[in-house]
Design a protein around this motif. Sequence first.
Motif, PDB file in Angstrom:
ATOM      1  N   THR A 358       0.821  -1.219   0.000  1.00  0.00           N
ATOM      2  CA  THR A 358       0.000   0.000   0.000  1.00  0.00           C
ATOM      3  C   THR A 358       0.854   1.268   0.000  1.00  0.00           C
ATOM      4  O   THR A 358       0.644   2.153  -0.837  1.00  0.00           O
ATOM      5  CB  THR A 358      -0.975  -0.023   1.181  1.00  0.00           C
ATOM      6  OG1 THR A 358      -1.736  -1.253   1.138  1.00  0.00           O
ATOM      7  CG2 THR A 358      -1.939   1.146   1.114  1.00  0.00           C
ATOM      8  N   PRO A 359       1.832   1.424   0.913  1.00  0.00           N
ATOM      9  CA  PRO A 359       2.687   2.611   0.794  1.00  0.00           C
ATOM     10  C   PRO A 359       3.496   2.640  -0.496  1.00  0.00           C
ATOM     11  O   PRO A 359       3.728   3.716  -1.062  1.00  0.00           O
ATOM     12  CB  PRO A 359       3.589   2.539   2.034  1.00  0.00           C
ATOM     13  CG  PRO A 359       3.504   1.134   2.518  1.00  0.00           C
ATOM     14  CD  PRO A 359       2.140   0.657   2.133  1.00  0.00           C
ATOM     15  N   LEU A 360       3.922   1.475  -0.997  1.00  0.00           N
ATOM     16  CA  LEU A 360       4.669   1.466  -2.257  1.00  0.00           C
ATOM     17  C   LEU A 360       3.795   1.924  -3.414  1.00  0.00           C
ATOM     18  O   LEU A 360       4.282   2.565  -4.359  1.00  0.00           O
ATOM     19  CB  LEU A 360       5.222   0.061  -2.530  1.00  0.00           C
ATOM     20  CG  LEU A 360       6.374  -0.387  -1.621  1.00  0.00           C
ATOM     21  CD1 LEU A 360       6.692  -1.863  -1.839  1.00  0.00           C
ATOM     22  CD2 LEU A 360       7.619   0.469  -1.854  1.00  0.00           C
ATOM     23  N   TRP A 361       2.490   1.625  -3.375  1.00  0.00           N
ATOM     24  CA  TRP A 361       1.576   2.106  -4.411  1.00  0.00           C
ATOM     25  C   TRP A 361       1.524   3.636  -4.393  1.00  0.00           C
ATOM     26  O   TRP A 361       1.583   4.290  -5.449  1.00  0.00           O
ATOM     27  CB  TRP A 361       0.175   1.523  -4.182  1.00  0.00           C
ATOM     28  CG  TRP A 361      -0.805   1.796  -5.279  1.00  0.00           C
ATOM     29  CD1 TRP A 361      -1.105   1.003  -6.334  1.00  0.00           C
ATOM     30  CD2 TRP A 361      -1.630   2.972  -5.423  1.00  0.00           C
ATOM     31  NE1 TRP A 361      -2.056   1.598  -7.132  1.00  0.00           N
ATOM     32  CE2 TRP A 361      -2.395   2.807  -6.596  1.00  0.00           C
ATOM     33  CE3 TRP A 361      -1.783   4.136  -4.678  1.00  0.00           C
ATOM     34  CZ2 TRP A 361      -3.308   3.770  -7.039  1.00  0.00           C
ATOM     35  CZ3 TRP A 361      -2.688   5.105  -5.110  1.00  0.00           C
ATOM     36  CH2 TRP A 361      -3.435   4.910  -6.285  1.00  0.00           C
ATOM     37  N   TRP A 391      -5.911   3.714   4.971  1.00  0.00           N
ATOM     38  CA  TRP A 391      -5.490   2.388   5.449  1.00  0.00           C
ATOM     39  C   TRP A 391      -4.247   2.513   6.328  1.00  0.00           C
ATOM     40  O   TRP A 391      -4.159   1.858   7.373  1.00  0.00           O
ATOM     41  CB  TRP A 391      -5.212   1.450   4.281  1.00  0.00           C
ATOM     42  CG  TRP A 391      -4.767   0.093   4.750  1.00  0.00           C
ATOM     43  CD1 TRP A 391      -5.557  -0.940   5.173  1.00  0.00           C
ATOM     44  CD2 TRP A 391      -3.409  -0.370   4.887  1.00  0.00           C
ATOM     45  NE1 TRP A 391      -4.783  -2.010   5.567  1.00  0.00           N
ATOM     46  CE2 TRP A 391      -3.468  -1.690   5.401  1.00  0.00           C
ATOM     47  CE3 TRP A 391      -2.171   0.202   4.635  1.00  0.00           C
ATOM     48  CZ2 TRP A 391      -2.326  -2.440   5.656  1.00  0.00           C
ATOM     49  CZ3 TRP A 391      -1.016  -0.540   4.884  1.00  0.00           C
ATOM     50  CH2 TRP A 391      -1.097  -1.843   5.387  1.00  0.00           C
ATOM     51  N   LEU A 392      -3.281   3.352   5.929  1.00  0.00           N
ATOM     52  CA  LEU A 392      -2.069   3.528   6.721  1.00  0.00           C
ATOM     53  C   LEU A 392      -2.411   3.963   8.140  1.00  0.00           C
ATOM     54  O   LEU A 392      -1.806   3.500   9.116  1.00  0.00           O
ATOM     55  CB  LEU A 392      -1.147   4.569   6.081  1.00  0.00           C
ATOM     56  CG  LEU A 392      -0.517   4.250   4.725  1.00  0.00           C
ATOM     57  CD1 LEU A 392       0.405   5.386   4.302  1.00  0.00           C
ATOM     58  CD2 LEU A 392       0.244   2.942   4.759  1.00  0.00           C
ATOM     59  N   TYR A 446       8.831   3.310   4.156  1.00  0.00           N
ATOM     60  CA  TYR A 446       7.924   3.457   3.018  1.00  0.00           C
ATOM     61  C   TYR A 446       6.725   4.316   3.401  1.00  0.00           C
ATOM     62  O   TYR A 446       6.279   5.173   2.617  1.00  0.00           O
ATOM     63  CB  TYR A 446       7.402   2.092   2.553  1.00  0.00           C
ATOM     64  CG  TYR A 446       8.410   1.078   2.110  1.00  0.00           C
ATOM     65  CD1 TYR A 446       9.675   1.433   1.652  1.00  0.00           C
ATOM     66  CD2 TYR A 446       8.096  -0.279   2.150  1.00  0.00           C
ATOM     67  CE1 TYR A 446      10.583   0.470   1.251  1.00  0.00           C
ATOM     68  CE2 TYR A 446       8.985  -1.245   1.746  1.00  0.00           C
ATOM     69  CZ  TYR A 446      10.240  -0.876   1.298  1.00  0.00           C
ATOM     70  OH  TYR A 446      11.131  -1.836   0.902  1.00  0.00           O
ATOM     71  N   ALA A 447       6.172   4.067   4.592  1.00  0.00           N
ATOM     72  CA  ALA A 447       4.983   4.816   5.009  1.00  0.00           C
ATOM     73  C   ALA A 447       5.308   6.298   5.167  1.00  0.00           C
ATOM     74  O   ALA A 447       4.504   7.163   4.787  1.00  0.00           O
ATOM     75  CB  ALA A 447       4.448   4.243   6.316  1.00  0.00           C
ATOM     76  N   HIS A 448       6.470   6.589   5.723  1.00  0.00           N
ATOM     77  CA  HIS A 448       6.879   7.990   5.870  1.00  0.00           C
ATOM     78  C   HIS A 448       7.002   8.660   4.508  1.00  0.00           C
ATOM     79  O   HIS A 448       6.475   9.754   4.276  1.00  0.00           O
ATOM     80  CB  HIS A 448       8.209   8.063   6.620  1.00  0.00           C
ATOM     81  CG  HIS A 448       8.739   9.452   6.784  1.00  0.00           C
ATOM     82  ND1 HIS A 448       9.517  10.076   5.831  1.00  0.00           N
ATOM     83  CD2 HIS A 448       8.582  10.353   7.791  1.00  0.00           C
ATOM     84  CE1 HIS A 448       9.831  11.288   6.233  1.00  0.00           C
ATOM     85  NE2 HIS A 448       9.275  11.479   7.424  1.00  0.00           N
ATOM     86  N   HIS A 514      16.845   0.221   2.690  1.00  0.00           N
ATOM     87  CA  HIS A 514      15.589   0.758   2.180  1.00  0.00           C
ATOM     88  C   HIS A 514      15.168   2.028   2.905  1.00  0.00           C
ATOM     89  O   HIS A 514      14.252   2.714   2.460  1.00  0.00           O
ATOM     90  CB  HIS A 514      14.483  -0.290   2.313  1.00  0.00           C
ATOM     91  CG  HIS A 514      14.678  -1.491   1.437  1.00  0.00           C
ATOM     92  ND1 HIS A 514      13.719  -1.944   0.565  1.00  0.00           N
ATOM     93  CD2 HIS A 514      15.732  -2.336   1.297  1.00  0.00           C
ATOM     94  CE1 HIS A 514      14.167  -3.015  -0.068  1.00  0.00           C
ATOM     95  NE2 HIS A 514      15.388  -3.273   0.370  1.00  0.00           N
ATOM     96  N   LEU A 515      15.824   2.345   4.021  1.00  0.00           N
ATOM     97  CA  LEU A 515      15.495   3.562   4.767  1.00  0.00           C
ATOM     98  C   LEU A 515      16.089   4.802   4.112  1.00  0.00           C
ATOM     99  O   LEU A 515      15.571   5.911   4.279  1.00  0.00           O
ATOM    100  CB  LEU A 515      16.012   3.444   6.202  1.00  0.00           C
ATOM    101  CG  LEU A 515      15.152   2.688   7.222  1.00  0.00           C
ATOM    102  CD1 LEU A 515      14.778   1.293   6.770  1.00  0.00           C
ATOM    103  CD2 LEU A 515      15.880   2.616   8.569  1.00  0.00           C
ATOM    104  N   LEU A 516      17.200   4.616   3.400  1.00  0.00           N
ATOM    105  CA  LEU A 516      17.900   5.751   2.811  1.00  0.00           C
ATOM    106  C   LEU A 516      17.061   6.405   1.720  1.00  0.00           C
ATOM    107  O   LEU A 516      16.413   5.733   0.916  1.00  0.00           O
ATOM    108  CB  LEU A 516      19.231   5.294   2.218  1.00  0.00           C
ATOM    109  CG  LEU A 516      20.257   4.751   3.214  1.00  0.00           C
ATOM    110  CD1 LEU A 516      21.447   4.163   2.469  1.00  0.00           C
ATOM    111  CD2 LEU A 516      20.718   5.846   4.170  1.00  0.00           C
TER     112      LEU A 516
END
Length: 719
Positions: A358-361, A391-392, A446-448, A514-516
């Motif tokens: 969902t966040p990637l979308w 949703w998030l 991703y959510a951020h 993946h955080l970078l």
Amino acid sequence: MDAPVKAHDDFGERESAPGLQPFLHDARVSVAAPSLCISGPDGALRGGADGFYHGDRRVLSRLEAVVEGVPAAPIGSATLPDGDVVFRAVLRGLAEQTPDPAVVLERHRTVAPGRLTERYTVRNAGGLPARLRLTLRAAADLATMEQVKSGQDVAARAPESLAPDGARWTDGAITATLALSPPPDGELPQSGGVVAVTYAIELPPGASWQAVLHCTAEHREGDLFPAPPPGTRWWSRPEVTGPDHRLAHWIAASDRDLHGLVLRDPLHPADVFLAAGAPWFLTLFGRDALWAARMLLPLGTDVAAGTLRTLARRQGRDSVPETEEQPGKILHEVRRHDPGAGSALGLPPSYYGTADATPLWLILLHDAWRWGMPGSEVEELLPHAEAALDWLERYADADGDGFLEYADGTGHGLSNQGWKDSSDGIRFRDGRTAAAPIALSEVQAYAHEAAQKAASLLDAFGRPGGDRRRRWAAELRDRFRDSFWTEDDAGPYPAVALDGDKQRVDSVASNMGHLLGTGLLDADEAAHVARRLTGTVKDAGADADSGLDAGLDSGFGLRTLDGAAAGFNALGYHTGSVWPHDTAVAVNGLAREGFGDGAGRLAAGLVGAAEQFGYRLPELYAGYARVEQPSPAPYPAACRPQAWAAAASVLVLQSLFGLEPDAPARRLRHAARVPEGYEGLRVRGLRVAGRTFDVAAGLDGAVEVHGLDGWTLVPGEDG
């Protein structure tokens, strides 16, 4: 685990392991989604995962060409530019007057959606006549992909009909038809489901003989996700030149593989997406399709737009515990409903058990807009974006602690629901497996990023809620800093996750890459992560006698788990192996954070691995250290091709040049110079907002952009 046993049958000898997932590392795989063909290095289909498949069903389980009484010596295979594969074998002793081989059997394989074609050619280059009897043996078990993957022994089916020039098999759900031209000279008795036909061949010196086999497959209810029209392109084909030819070969091979993985949405046939990989995942996977589409953005936005719309049509609407569907949630995977198939996990045909799709979308929607996806198409998807944002906030945080977490609520779904979704994929440093509910570090990142980017979209299109989403992201960032960071003798680093007791899962894992670039980390935190990824920080807990370097960088890419961890396994699916897409994401993050040289070093590892794998990087490979294993060892059951492994080549190019466009503002940010070792690199045929442009690095590494007259070009700082 029991050692593989050798199975003996009418087709010769090939290792198999009943009840175990078949190995693929020495297989030849041809893909034209939703079809594919897997064979041994000699071209024969004779056990294990071998077969011609269509829509997750194995149509042919056996196909072998044998010359009676004559030993055949395979001399190699070649993949042609159009994806066809040619296999050649010397027929020993026939028409030979000197030590030179004289007679060669060639099989030319073409795979198209729903169709396998094999052209058999016998050539006599000797000085004597050649007389031989060629026997073709075929069988069909109509097994499901799940049965094959789980190592089930499925018996060959007797043909429904048999004729001198072919055969037909069906189970009511799928039908396979085999046809031969010219008709064979004789038909051998059908035994145990095996159909055998023979050709008596006489070849004078310099002559050749040929026969063609066609196998077609058709589902009674049609394809779940059909193939697109042949000959269509959805992204540009970049031209890569420079001192290092390997990048060009990697891009070319990836382009061919990606075209074989394209499927379309039957609800709107103009929309296409990339199937995750062959053979196990040749269908719609939300996470994989989103990452692959995002990686391809420098070549055009058509795949991104098709992926976004395909997933939006299937976005969750209701709360359905059995499928883990929730309002606004983007799904994990879609499979054909096959009551007779069974499933090792018992997953429903449409399954929503994923924490990150969902966040990637949301991120892909924003990034596609910045690469030039038309504003009208973006605006049509904003209601879906708002549902995803809801949703998030409302569903992803089940216990109200402010983090996105997951736990399988079905009892038979995925126990881990990030990209490391194997049951042992999330571990503590001491080897313990983390218990759910689990909050993954990269899912928070991703959510951020998704909330920040969605806020920009809402502002740009005059919709409310942008400030509220930014506040939500800022609060998540603060919570992450307080809860996820831990420390060892080498310094601070972000834990891979929080477990069900809110304990930091303290393993050093590739997830931190993946955080970078997501905005979750400040400059000092990003520097700590960069040092871990690039090997400038060594783990003090390394075992000097282990024969393996500690750290994440194997030399051929990032290990999924640090080599010093108690649970490290170089051949573990998510516990020490190398995933090319994972490393490419870290390369991009390093470049976005200003660590260009570190990005370049990791990219060089991927380029080296690509060369060793014939430029078709698999889904994953073993994480042995390069100093101990000069060539990367395969993970034997890996998919190859895999969409995000192939698309990683494009993301690496984007990262080397630091490309970050803003098409609505006609603005392109780029690196001031490429990392050391990439001087002289040039890429032609990139696309942004429908325009083609080129990037080039001079001999001093300085980056130039050509073809974007009227745009503002903003060079970044040196990495």
